[in-house]
Design an enzyme around this catalytic site. Structure first.
Site, short mmCIF file in Angstrom:
data_model
loop_
_atom_site.label_atom_id
_atom_site.label_comp_id
_atom_site.label_asym_id
_atom_site.label_seq_id
_atom_site.Cartn_x
_atom_site.Cartn_y
_atom_site.Cartn_z
N SER A 11 -2.88 -4.39 7.02
CA SER A 11 -4.03 -3.50 6.96
C SER A 11 -4.93 -3.76 8.15
CB SER A 11 -4.83 -3.73 5.67
OG SER A 11 -6.05 -3.00 5.69
N TYR B 15 -8.80 -10.25 0.50
CA TYR B 15 -7.84 -9.29 1.05
C TYR B 15 -7.79 -9.41 2.56
CZ TYR B 15 -5.46 -4.83 1.82
OH TYR B 15 -4.57 -3.86 2.21
#
Length: 233
Positions: free
Chosen positions: A142, A157
């Site tokens: 990501s 994350y």
């Protein structure tokens, strides 16, 4: 790609979202697909909608947080003479806690799935790719883990995806040129994880991973891509 010489792709977290769509697109492209899911029943249910789309679909139980599970899956495939040519490390979790409220357990779990899961599968399948002289590894990362953007995402994350990016570079350096190892940012995708308001369709979200999974011998390795274009780490 002829069916006789079709490659085989293993996709972790393949029973839903980007993983399932990646399985669908790879199957339509003529690859044989190993749909790997932590819950075997859910994996089998997901596979029912894919069969007949292109290459064959095989379902395997695989929990990326368990080294034993990964090794057993690799052993079952080897016993069945299934060679994994393409590995798509898609399984992931998205904890949303801010750093000041994040528990140690939350960070441990994010790292266990998002980083160590890919580490375990790379250790299980990349050596054989290197011996055979062909391999493609796609780590679903990501941009929220990009150091150039100051890792702007929820803490666990972002940390885990930044670490996955580092793993991508390490594995690409260790692998021979015949094994291409890259990371992909699919964008903000309309999935259970991304939410129904996300701007990117699941078809578009899977596209770059599918492209990286089928790179030619002249293709890149050790890169980070979004929309089939390199982006900064």
């Amino acid at each position: 790609m002829s069916r006789q010489h079709a490659r085989t792709a293993l996709v972790t977290g393949g029973n839903r979202g980007i993983g399932l769509e990646t399985c669908r697109q790879l199957s339509r492209a003529g690859l044989h697909v190993v749909l790997a899911a932590r819950d075997l029943a859910r994996g089998q249910e997901a596979a029912r909608g894919l069969r007949g789309a292109g290459g064959t679909i095989r379902v395997e139980e695989l929990d990326v947080t368990s080294g034993k599970s990964v090794r057993e899956c690799a052993r079952r495939l080897a016993d069945a003479d299934v060679e994994v040519d393409v590995l798509v490390n898609n399984a992931g979790v998205y904890p949303t806690d801010g750093f000041l409220s994040m528990s140690e357990e939350t960070l441990d779990h994010a790292l266990d799935v998002n980083l160590m899961g890919a580490f375990r599968t790379c250790r299980a399948f990349v050596p054989a790719m290197a011996r055979r002289g062909y391999g493609r590894v796609v780590n679903v990362s990501s941009g929220l883990g990009a150091m150039t953007d100051n890792v702007p995402s929820p803490a666990a994350y972002g940390i885990s995806k930044a670490a996955l990016n580092a793993l991508t570079l390490v594995v690409s350096s260790a692998a021979p040129p015949s094994v291409k190892v890259n990371a992909v940012c699919p964008g903000w995708v309309r999935t259970d994880m991304g939410g129904s308001w996300a701007p990117t369709s699941v078809e578009k979200g899977a596209d770059t991973a599918v492209w990286l999974a089928q790179l030619p011998d002249s293709g890149p390795s050790g890169g980070f891509f979004r929309n089939r274009r390199p982006i900064d780490w």
